[in-house]
Design an enzyme around this catalytic site. Structure first.
Site, PDB file in Angstrom:
ATOM      1  N   GLY A  71      -4.100  -2.133   3.334  1.00 26.86           N
ATOM      2  CA  GLY A  71      -4.251  -0.723   2.979  1.00 26.86           C
ATOM      3  C   GLY A  71      -5.603  -0.471   2.329  1.00 26.86           C
ATOM      4  O   GLY A  71      -6.261   0.540   2.604  1.00 26.86           O
ATOM      5  N   THR A  72      -6.026  -1.396   1.491  1.00 31.41           N
ATOM      6  CA  THR A  72      -7.306  -1.233   0.786  1.00 31.41           C
ATOM      7  C   THR A  72      -8.451  -1.130   1.790  1.00 31.41           C
ATOM      8  O   THR A  72      -9.330  -0.270   1.663  1.00 31.41           O
ATOM      9  CB  THR A  72      -7.530  -2.442  -0.154  1.00 31.41           C
ATOM     10  OG1 THR A  72      -6.439  -2.505  -1.070  1.00 31.41           O
ATOM     11  CG2 THR A  72      -8.835  -2.323  -0.916  1.00 31.41           C
ATOM     12  N   ASN A 150       2.193   5.657  -5.802  1.00 25.73           N
ATOM     13  CA  ASN A 150       2.896   4.373  -5.865  1.00 25.73           C
ATOM     14  C   ASN A 150       3.672   4.193  -7.162  1.00 25.73           C
ATOM     15  O   ASN A 150       4.663   3.478  -7.196  1.00 25.73           O
ATOM     16  CB  ASN A 150       1.903   3.218  -5.675  1.00 25.73           C
ATOM     17  CG  ASN A 150       0.630   3.387  -6.464  1.00 25.73           C
ATOM     18  OD1 ASN A 150      -0.082   4.385  -6.304  1.00 25.73           O
ATOM     19  ND2 ASN A 150       0.340   2.446  -7.321  1.00 25.73           N
ATOM     20  N   GLN A 178       2.269   4.358   0.671  1.00 23.93           N
ATOM     21  CA  GLN A 178       3.645   4.424   0.147  1.00 23.93           C
ATOM     22  C   GLN A 178       4.524   5.399   0.926  1.00 23.93           C
ATOM     23  O   GLN A 178       5.737   5.424   0.728  1.00 23.93           O
ATOM     24  CB  GLN A 178       3.637   4.821  -1.344  1.00 23.93           C
ATOM     25  CG  GLN A 178       2.986   3.792  -2.247  1.00 23.93           C
ATOM     26  CD  GLN A 178       3.785   2.492  -2.386  1.00 23.93           C
ATOM     27  OE1 GLN A 178       4.960   2.409  -1.993  1.00 23.93           O
ATOM     28  NE2 GLN A 178       3.161   1.465  -2.930  1.00 23.93           N
ATOM     29  N   SER A 198      -0.145   0.220   5.169  1.00 17.33           N
ATOM     30  CA  SER A 198      -0.192  -1.206   4.872  1.00 17.33           C
ATOM     31  C   SER A 198       1.122  -1.869   5.277  1.00 17.33           C
ATOM     32  O   SER A 198       2.202  -1.365   4.948  1.00 17.33           O
ATOM     33  CB  SER A 198      -0.422  -1.386   3.370  1.00 17.33           C
ATOM     34  OG  SER A 198      -0.309  -2.748   3.030  1.00 17.33           O
ATOM     35  N   GLY A 199       1.015  -3.021   5.950  1.00 17.49           N
ATOM     36  CA  GLY A 199       2.209  -3.696   6.452  1.00 17.49           C
ATOM     37  C   GLY A 199       3.190  -4.130   5.379  1.00 17.49           C
ATOM     38  O   GLY A 199       4.404  -3.955   5.524  1.00 17.49           O
ATOM     39  N   HIS A 200       2.661  -4.674   4.268  1.00 18.40           N
ATOM     40  CA  HIS A 200       3.584  -5.316   3.317  1.00 18.40           C
ATOM     41  C   HIS A 200       4.397  -4.319   2.492  1.00 18.40           C
ATOM     42  O   HIS A 200       5.257  -4.724   1.714  1.00 18.40           O
ATOM     43  CB  HIS A 200       2.852  -6.327   2.429  1.00 18.40           C
ATOM     44  CG  HIS A 200       1.988  -5.764   1.347  1.00 18.40           C
ATOM     45  ND1 HIS A 200       2.363  -5.779   0.032  1.00 18.40           N
ATOM     46  CD2 HIS A 200       0.776  -5.189   1.386  1.00 18.40           C
ATOM     47  CE1 HIS A 200       1.394  -5.250  -0.707  1.00 18.40           C
ATOM     48  NE2 HIS A 200       0.425  -4.887   0.096  1.00 18.40           N
ATOM     49  N   THR A 236     -11.782 -11.138  15.104  1.00 20.83           N
ATOM     50  CA  THR A 236     -10.642 -11.505  15.942  1.00 20.83           C
ATOM     51  C   THR A 236      -9.354 -11.010  15.300  1.00 20.83           C
ATOM     52  O   THR A 236      -9.144 -11.187  14.103  1.00 20.83           O
ATOM     53  CB  THR A 236     -10.607 -13.041  16.139  1.00 20.83           C
ATOM     54  OG1 THR A 236     -11.847 -13.417  16.730  1.00 20.83           O
ATOM     55  CG2 THR A 236      -9.459 -13.466  17.029  1.00 20.83           C
ATOM     56  N   CYS A 324      -1.263  -3.764 -16.882  1.00 22.62           N
ATOM     57  CA  CYS A 324      -1.323  -5.134 -17.397  1.00 22.62           C
ATOM     58  C   CYS A 324      -2.120  -6.067 -16.493  1.00 22.62           C
ATOM     59  O   CYS A 324      -2.575  -7.108 -16.936  1.00 22.62           O
ATOM     60  CB  CYS A 324       0.066  -5.687 -17.656  1.00 22.62           C
ATOM     61  SG  CYS A 324       1.236  -5.269 -16.401  1.00 22.62           S
TER      62      CYS A 324
HETATM   63  C1  LIG Z   1      -0.872   3.898  -2.696  1.00 26.39           C
HETATM   64  C2  LIG Z   1      -1.468   2.572  -2.355  1.00 26.39           C
HETATM   65  N1  LIG Z   1      -2.639   2.518  -1.722  1.00 26.39           N
HETATM   66  C3  LIG Z   1      -3.217   1.365  -1.360  1.00 26.39           C
HETATM   67  C4  LIG Z   1      -2.619   0.160  -1.661  1.00 26.39           C
HETATM   68  C5  LIG Z   1      -3.291  -1.109  -1.258  1.00 26.39           C
HETATM   69  O1  LIG Z   1      -2.660  -1.694  -0.164  1.00 26.39           O
HETATM   70  P1  LIG Z   1      -2.911  -3.250   0.161  1.00 26.39           P
HETATM   71  O2  LIG Z   1      -2.181  -4.033  -0.872  1.00 26.39           O
HETATM   72  O3  LIG Z   1      -2.374  -3.451   1.535  1.00 26.39           O
HETATM   73  O4  LIG Z   1      -4.401  -3.455   0.115  1.00 26.39           O
HETATM   74  C6  LIG Z   1      -1.401   0.152  -2.345  1.00 26.39           C
HETATM   75  C7  LIG Z   1      -0.753  -1.128  -2.739  1.00 26.39           C
HETATM   76  O5  LIG Z   1      -0.129  -1.215  -3.786  1.00 26.39           O
HETATM   77  C8  LIG Z   1      -0.803   1.393  -2.701  1.00 26.39           C
HETATM   78  O6  LIG Z   1       0.378   1.449  -3.336  1.00 26.39           O
END
Ligand SMILES: Cc1ncc(COP(=O)(O)O)c(C=O)c1O
Length: 390
Positions: A71-72, A150, A178, A198-200, A236, A324
């Site tokens: 996602g980042t 989030n 989210q 983001s996949g996770h 790749t 934290c």
């Molecule tokens: C709102 C939001 N944006 C971006 C991210 C970043 O995603 P990633 O962990 O896949 O880089 C997160 C992850 O916590 C998120 O909650």
């Protein structure tokens, strides 16, 4: 001890069906999708299917999906692209409650001469659209606002935002990390130009994401090199994870109604019971539209970290409202932006549910949390005073 995992906004369990889908692409079907031979070609077909599946969840065309590493990366790629597309526009708009994936980048851009407007939110975490209207001008290259927060789950009115942004010809990016899989999205009828996922966060593995880029929206790649992803993201492909993301998106579409009914009902029950059983508690973002799975709840005069520690004795995993990770116990920037009093922000806990959450797990939290808060308040002078009054 079996975990009661209520920290799904941090990361999610990989769905076993997703894991099975990706498994062959390590030791058996390990070909490079760019190779000319049949062995690479069969992987390419699966990558194409994954793109189709992601697009389908978003109501988008497959060509509008660019796979990334997280996602980042998607957030960074969208914002940096807009700045290259509009070299003469030197203004960026975002909000004070964005994830660091957006906020840290925007703040670093001020050092390179960009003007960054961080929109405020009200005490419920809602955006002030008038402030946006006043901020956006002919110098604005991009507006980047999250779909859903989030920490609190508060949902921004993304389509209204998009209409305002379009009037000034700026690009509009939304961090929907989210929101995807929890809110039904339809890019075919949307004002969004770019969208990050983001996949996770949706039961695919860590280290894979995607960026939606609307057809016709000019785009400059963040990573340059080979011609993968139609020259929009070199490198790749992480084939196994991309295939997993595709499967996760297919399942997310199937479970979307469940997320908004069964999961939401469990979240609402947790919220209602905790509010009933624990005095001086408040919902962060209560009163705003929120994600169906998220509950951020503040308990006055207790430390969030102490609550987490005691919850973990029962296997309960949640997260607190402190920054934290940065080594400080400052309340998070999100709660501060909402003006949550320090005495509450410090005692904020986020529970985030998923389709794997069960009623029995929610029962355990409802049973174990109230005595934990009572115990912690008993060792604080302010807490004791509060309990004497209630
Ligand atoms: C709102 C939001 N944006 C971006 C991210 C970043 O995603 P990633 O962990 O896949 O880089 C997160 C992850 O916590 C998120 O909650």
């Amino acid at each position: 001890m079996k975990e009661i995992y209520l920290d799904n906004n941090a990361t999610t369990k990989v769905d076993e069906a997703v894991f099975e889908e990706m498994r062959p692409y390590f030791c058996e079907l390990y070909g490079n999708p760019s190779s000319m031979h049949f062995f690479g070609g069969q992987v390419q077909k699966q990558v194409d299917q994954a793109r189709q599946r992601v697009a389908s969840l978003l109501g988008a065309f497959p060509e509008e999906i660019v796979f990334t590493a997280c996602g980042t990366e998607s957030d960074n790629a969208a914002i940096r692209s807009a700045l290259e597309v509009f070299p003469n526009r030197r203004h960026i708009i975002t909000s004070r409650v964005e994830h660091p994936a957006v906020l840290t980048l925007c703040r670093s851009l001020t050092k390179r001469g960009y003007r960054v407007t961080e929109l405020n939110v009200d005490t419920a975490g809602r955006l002030d659209l008038d402030e946006l209207r006043q901020a956006v001008d002919d110098n604005t290259a991009i507006v980047s606002l999250m779909y859903a927060n989030n920490e609190t789950g508060v949902v921004f009115p993304i389509e209204e935002v998009g209409r305002i942004v379009k009037e000034k010809g700026a690009l509009f990016h939304t961090d929907a990390v989210q929101a995807v899989g929890k809110i039904r999205l339809d890019m075919s009828a949307s004002t969004v130009d770019m969208l990050a996922l983001s996949g996770h966060k949706l039961h695919a593995p860590k280290g894979v994401g995607a960026l939606y880029v609307r057809k016709g929206v000019p785009f400059r790649p963040f990573l340059v090199g080979g011609h993968q992803e139609k020259s929009r993201r070199a490198g790749t492909e992480n084939t196994a994870s991309i295939i997993a993301l595709g499967k996760a998106c297919e399942l997310a579409g199937r479970y979307l109604d469940d997320e908004n009914t069964r999961v939401k009902t469990m979240r609402d029950r947790l919220e209602l019971e905790l509010m009933k059983l624990i005095p001086a508690a408040r919902i962060n973002g209560g009163g705003a539209e929120r994600l169906p799975n998220t509950l951020s709840i503040a308990f006055e005069f207790v430390e969030g970290e102490a609550i987490l520690l005691l919850l973990s004795e029962f296997g309960i995993c949640a997260s607190s409202g402190s920054a934290c990770t940065s080594g400080s116990l400052e309340p998070s920037h999100v709660l501060r932006a909402m003006g949550v009093p320090f005495t509450c922000a410090h005692g904020s806990i986020r529970f985030s549910l998923s389709r794997f959450t069960t009623d029995a797990e929610i029962d355990t939290v409802i049973r174990e949390l109230p005595p934990i808060i009572r115990r912690l308040r008993e060792i604080s002078p302010f807490g004791r005073e509060l309990m004497a009054k209630s």
